[in-house]
Design an enzyme around this catalytic site. Structure first.
Site, PDB file in Angstrom:
ATOM      1  N   LYS A 248      -1.315 128.660 -15.705  1.00 17.60           N
ATOM      2  CA  LYS A 248      -0.072 128.439 -16.454  1.00 17.60           C
ATOM      3  C   LYS A 248      -0.403 127.747 -17.777  1.00 17.60           C
ATOM      4  O   LYS A 248      -1.006 126.689 -17.808  1.00 17.60           O
ATOM      5  CB  LYS A 248       0.890 127.575 -15.631  1.00 17.60           C
ATOM      6  CG  LYS A 248       2.127 127.099 -16.414  1.00 17.60           C
ATOM      7  CD  LYS A 248       3.117 126.314 -15.538  1.00 17.60           C
ATOM      8  CE  LYS A 248       4.256 125.720 -16.374  1.00 17.60           C
ATOM      9  NZ  LYS A 248       5.199 124.908 -15.563  1.00 17.60           N
ATOM     10  N   ASP A 253       6.695 122.032 -22.651  1.00 15.74           N
ATOM     11  CA  ASP A 253       7.847 122.409 -21.827  1.00 15.74           C
ATOM     12  C   ASP A 253       9.016 121.463 -22.104  1.00 15.74           C
ATOM     13  O   ASP A 253       9.101 120.373 -21.545  1.00 15.74           O
ATOM     14  CB  ASP A 253       7.450 122.370 -20.341  1.00 15.74           C
ATOM     15  CG  ASP A 253       8.591 122.809 -19.427  1.00 15.74           C
ATOM     16  OD1 ASP A 253       9.608 123.313 -19.948  1.00 15.74           O
ATOM     17  OD2 ASP A 253       8.445 122.659 -18.193  1.00 15.74           O
ATOM     18  N   LYS A 260      15.232 119.341 -20.566  1.00 13.15           N
ATOM     19  CA  LYS A 260      14.813 118.164 -19.798  1.00 13.15           C
ATOM     20  C   LYS A 260      15.370 116.903 -20.454  1.00 13.15           C
ATOM     21  O   LYS A 260      15.554 116.881 -21.671  1.00 13.15           O
ATOM     22  CB  LYS A 260      13.280 118.053 -19.807  1.00 13.15           C
ATOM     23  CG  LYS A 260      12.554 119.025 -18.919  1.00 13.15           C
ATOM     24  CD  LYS A 260      11.047 118.745 -18.962  1.00 13.15           C
ATOM     25  CE  LYS A 260      10.257 119.767 -18.176  1.00 13.15           C
ATOM     26  NZ  LYS A 260      10.584 119.806 -16.740  1.00 13.15           N
ATOM     27  N   ASP A 330      14.213 125.958 -17.200  1.00 14.57           N
ATOM     28  CA  ASP A 330      13.125 124.992 -16.980  1.00 14.57           C
ATOM     29  C   ASP A 330      12.193 125.438 -15.857  1.00 14.57           C
ATOM     30  O   ASP A 330      11.136 124.856 -15.659  1.00 14.57           O
ATOM     31  CB  ASP A 330      13.728 123.611 -16.685  1.00 14.57           C
ATOM     32  CG  ASP A 330      12.711 122.485 -16.854  1.00 14.57           C
ATOM     33  OD1 ASP A 330      11.634 122.756 -17.418  1.00 14.57           O
ATOM     34  OD2 ASP A 330      13.007 121.360 -16.420  1.00 14.57           O
ATOM     35  N   GLU A 332      10.198 127.826 -15.899  1.00 10.22           N
ATOM     36  CA  GLU A 332       9.586 128.827 -16.780  1.00 10.22           C
ATOM     37  C   GLU A 332       8.166 129.199 -16.378  1.00 10.22           C
ATOM     38  O   GLU A 332       7.709 130.302 -16.682  1.00 10.22           O
ATOM     39  CB  GLU A 332       9.585 128.313 -18.228  1.00 10.22           C
ATOM     40  CG  GLU A 332       8.421 127.393 -18.615  1.00 10.22           C
ATOM     41  CD  GLU A 332       8.358 126.082 -17.839  1.00 10.22           C
ATOM     42  OE1 GLU A 332       9.406 125.675 -17.304  1.00 10.22           O
ATOM     43  OE2 GLU A 332       7.269 125.487 -17.737  1.00 10.22           O
ATOM     44  N   ARG A 334       6.850 129.918 -13.518  1.00 10.50           N
ATOM     45  CA  ARG A 334       6.785 131.072 -12.623  1.00 10.50           C
ATOM     46  C   ARG A 334       7.051 132.374 -13.368  1.00 10.50           C
ATOM     47  O   ARG A 334       6.612 133.438 -12.933  1.00 10.50           O
ATOM     48  CB  ARG A 334       7.760 130.872 -11.452  1.00 10.50           C
ATOM     49  CG  ARG A 334       9.204 130.726 -11.860  1.00 10.50           C
ATOM     50  CD  ARG A 334      10.071 130.111 -10.757  1.00 10.50           C
ATOM     51  NE  ARG A 334       9.901 128.659 -10.667  1.00 10.50           N
ATOM     52  CZ  ARG A 334      10.511 127.882  -9.780  1.00 10.50           C
ATOM     53  NH1 ARG A 334      11.329 128.410  -8.885  1.00 10.50           N
ATOM     54  NH2 ARG A 334      10.301 126.581  -9.766  1.00 10.50           N
TER      55      ARG A 334
HETATM   56  N1  BES Z   1       6.437 121.780 -15.904  1.00 13.06           N
HETATM   57  C1  BES Z   1       7.468 121.527 -14.970  1.00 13.06           C
HETATM   58  C2  BES Z   1       6.945 120.870 -13.689  1.00 13.06           C
HETATM   59  C3  BES Z   1       6.451 119.449 -13.811  1.00 13.06           C
HETATM   60  C4  BES Z   1       7.320 118.392 -13.679  1.00 13.06           C
HETATM   61  C5  BES Z   1       5.113 119.192 -14.003  1.00 13.06           C
HETATM   62  C6  BES Z   1       6.839 117.094 -13.751  1.00 13.06           C
HETATM   63  C7  BES Z   1       4.628 117.901 -14.079  1.00 13.06           C
HETATM   64  C8  BES Z   1       5.503 116.848 -13.957  1.00 13.06           C
HETATM   65  C9  BES Z   1       8.147 122.821 -14.573  1.00 13.06           C
HETATM   66  O1  BES Z   1       8.210 123.799 -15.550  1.00 13.06           O
HETATM   67  C10 BES Z   1       9.567 122.475 -14.233  1.00 13.06           C
HETATM   68  O2  BES Z   1      10.260 122.040 -15.089  1.00 13.06           O
HETATM   69  N2  BES Z   1       9.949 122.695 -12.966  1.00 13.06           N
HETATM   70  C11 BES Z   1      11.264 122.397 -12.529  1.00 13.06           C
HETATM   71  C12 BES Z   1      11.717 123.503 -11.615  1.00 13.06           C
HETATM   72  C13 BES Z   1      13.183 123.493 -11.289  1.00 13.06           C
HETATM   73  C14 BES Z   1      14.005 123.749 -12.541  1.00 13.06           C
HETATM   74  C15 BES Z   1      13.480 124.546 -10.233  1.00 13.06           C
HETATM   75  C16 BES Z   1      11.233 121.061 -11.795  1.00 13.06           C
HETATM   76  O3  BES Z   1      10.208 120.740 -11.158  1.00 13.06           O
HETATM   77  O4  BES Z   1      12.203 120.319 -11.902  1.00 13.06           O
HETATM   78 ZN    ZN Z   2       6.722 123.749 -16.931  1.00 13.32          ZN
HETATM   79 MN    MN Z   3       9.861 123.565 -16.848  1.00  8.49          MN
END
Ligand code: BES
Ligand code: ZN
Ligand code: MN
Length: 477
Positions: A248, A253, A260, A330, A332, A334
């Site tokens: 990835k 992000d 966020k 968010d 993204e 996947r």
């Molecule tokens: N990059 C984030 C995951 C992440 C969060 C990595 C904190 C490191 C520290 C990912 O893209 C994300 O935002 N995932 C969301 C998914 C949700 C929207 C289903 C998450 O984990 O909240």
């Molecule tokens: Zn991310």
């Molecule tokens: Mn994200």
């Protein structure tokens, strides 16, 4: 970078600093005994007063007295000395040795297989620092570590560990670099200088549209920095096993329109740590000349909120033809991985491994230093677990719970519960039942404090496991 030099028992070292390992309860080996004797009888009382017992992580430095070394550092190893204890002790020493121009360490007491490699790796990683952006970089970095009493023929072990350390440090450097300086185009270009043995194809946004990389383009639409798909191949002659690494590569992000909160965004330049791990592992594998075919795929994109950004409710078509409704922009990672995995699957490797800072839920489940393993193949899961354990990276397998699958039907998120599992189930839709492992490294990709050989910031997590996995695949043939 620091050079590690094997020295025979008789080598007359001229290092500034002598490092002497000590076991728990101040257990000395023969080497330490003679050093202690030369320093003088005051030493034991001094160490006692400093409460130095030889516990792991303890370091006490004394002047070199009439020894040829400027100073002597006693380093605790504890009572259970294994490769990881050595890496950690060497890591603490590596950081502490930075102000000395050169250091030497005795290896007595250390009856561990791979001790030389462990000390080399730990020392180099412990000495790592990222000061490229400091206005006043004043740290002097240790230039050599001499391994006194290293058995003959350990050069190969030193070289191998150095190659792995370089891979880890490359990944750390890329993660630590600010997002403004690693736009997808820039990061893609960096792949070209990994190794002359690695061929690199960079797919731009125009070509990506022609090929149907719908997930990559959907995520990249909100940024003025266009996305890139990087496809790397390491194909040495006579290589039998074939592995694909998919990383990835979200260079930043923001969450996209499902924005966020400010706090959650602070470390999101780390969101390309999976791609960085693929770069680092491929560089190390090429340097080690491992006879394995490796396909590296890194979808690079920036998740921003520009006027062309994808909206919640938009639908895209992934490379493998599946349509997906994006309810939360968010989620993204996947989406870009869907295309990356599709490309890897098409090449029909023996095993696909994706590496991603995919879900905050993985960090909730396993804490900040443990990575999550998912997979659709028990043998592959066992192989990755073993590789991680041997390499000294903490990973734990979580279930790919198929009964949750219906929660996802045709959209990119499901319930708030089991978020890491749902993300893994989403990815599993794009590998066409081929043996596949997914590593969720949302926690361990970065460290908020320095500890033994881990520096604050990017950790280079999973590079060591990927290299070890490749080694094991070569052994199995
Ligand atoms: N990059 C984030 C995951 C992440 C969060 C990595 C904190 C490191 C520290 C990912 O893209 C994300 O935002 N995932 C969301 C998914 C949700 C929207 C289903 C998450 O984990 O909240
Ligand atoms: Zn991310
Ligand atoms: Mn994200």
């Amino acid at each position: 970078m620091t050079e590690i030099i094997p020295g025979g028992v008789t080598s007359a070292s001229t290092a500034d600093l002598l490092i002497v390992p000590v076991l728990a309860d101040l257990t000395w080996g023969p080497g330490a005994e003679s050093v202690a004797a030369q320093l003088g009888p005051w030493l034991t009382g001094y160490l006692e007063a400093r409460q130095f017992t030889g516990a792991p992580g303890q370091i006490t430095v004394v002047p070199g007295g009439n020894l040829s070394f400027g100073a002597v550092a006693f380093v605790g190893l504890g009572d259970e000395v294994d490769a990881e204890a050595l890496r950690r002790a060497a890591g603490s020493v590596g950081r502490m040795a930075a102000p000395y121009a050169s250091a030497a360490t005795t290896l007595h007491l250390v009856d561990v297989e791979g001790a030389v490699g462990a000390v080399t790796l730990g020392f180099l990683l412990g000495a790592y620092r990222f000061d490229a952006y400091l206005s006043d970089p004043k740290t002097r970095v240790n230039e050599r570590l001499e391994l006194l009493e290293a058995p003959e023929g350990t050069e190969a072990e030193i070289q191998a560990a150095t190659a792995v350390a370089r891979g880890v440090m490359l990944a750390r450097d890329l993660v630590n670099r600010p997002a403004v300086d690693k736009a997808p185009e820039v990061l893609a270009d960096r792949a070209r200088s990994l190794s002359t043995e690695i061929s690199v194809e960079i797919v731009d946004e125009v070509e990506a549209a022609e090929r149907g990389y719908g997930g990559l383009l959907a995520v990249g639409a909100g940024s003025t920095n266009p996305p890139r798909m990087v496809i790397m191949k390491y194909e040495p002659a006579d290589a039998k096993p074939f592995v694909a690494f998919v990383g990835k590569g979200i260079v930043f992000d923001s969450g996209g329109l499902s924005l966020k909160p400010a706090k959650g965004m602070e470390t999101m330049k780390t969101d390309m740590a999976g791609a960085a791990a693929v770069y680092g592992a491929m560089q190390a594998i090429a340097e080690l000349e491992l006879p394995i075919r490796v396909l590296g795929v890194t979808p690079l994109s920036e998740n921003m909120t520009g006027g062309a950004a994808q909206r919640p409710g938009d639908v895209f078509t992934a490379y493998n033809g599946k349509t997906v409704e994006v309810l939360n922009t968010d989620a993204e990672g996947r989406l870009v991985l869907a295309d990356g995995l599709g490309i890897a699957t098409e090449a029909e490797p023996d095993l696909i491994v994706d590496i991603a800072t995919l879900t905050g839920a993985a960090k909730v489940a396993l804490g900040p230093t443990v990575g999550a393993i998912f997979g659709n193949d028990d043998e592959a899961i066992a192989a990755v677990e073993a590789a991680a354990r041997f390499a000294g990276e903490s990973m734990w397998t979580l279930p790919l719970e198929r009964s949750y699958r219906s929660l996802l039907d045709s959209k990119n998120i499901g319930d708030p519960w089991g978020g890491s599992i749902l993300a893994a189930l989403f990815l599993s839709e794009f590998v066409n039942e081929r043996p596949w492992i997914h590593l969720d490294i949302a926690g361990p990709a970065r460290a908020d404090k320095m500890e033994h050989y881990v520096a604050k910031g990017g950790t280079g997590f999973s590079v060591r496991t990927l290299v070890e996995l490749a080694r094991e695949m070569v052994k199995k043939g």
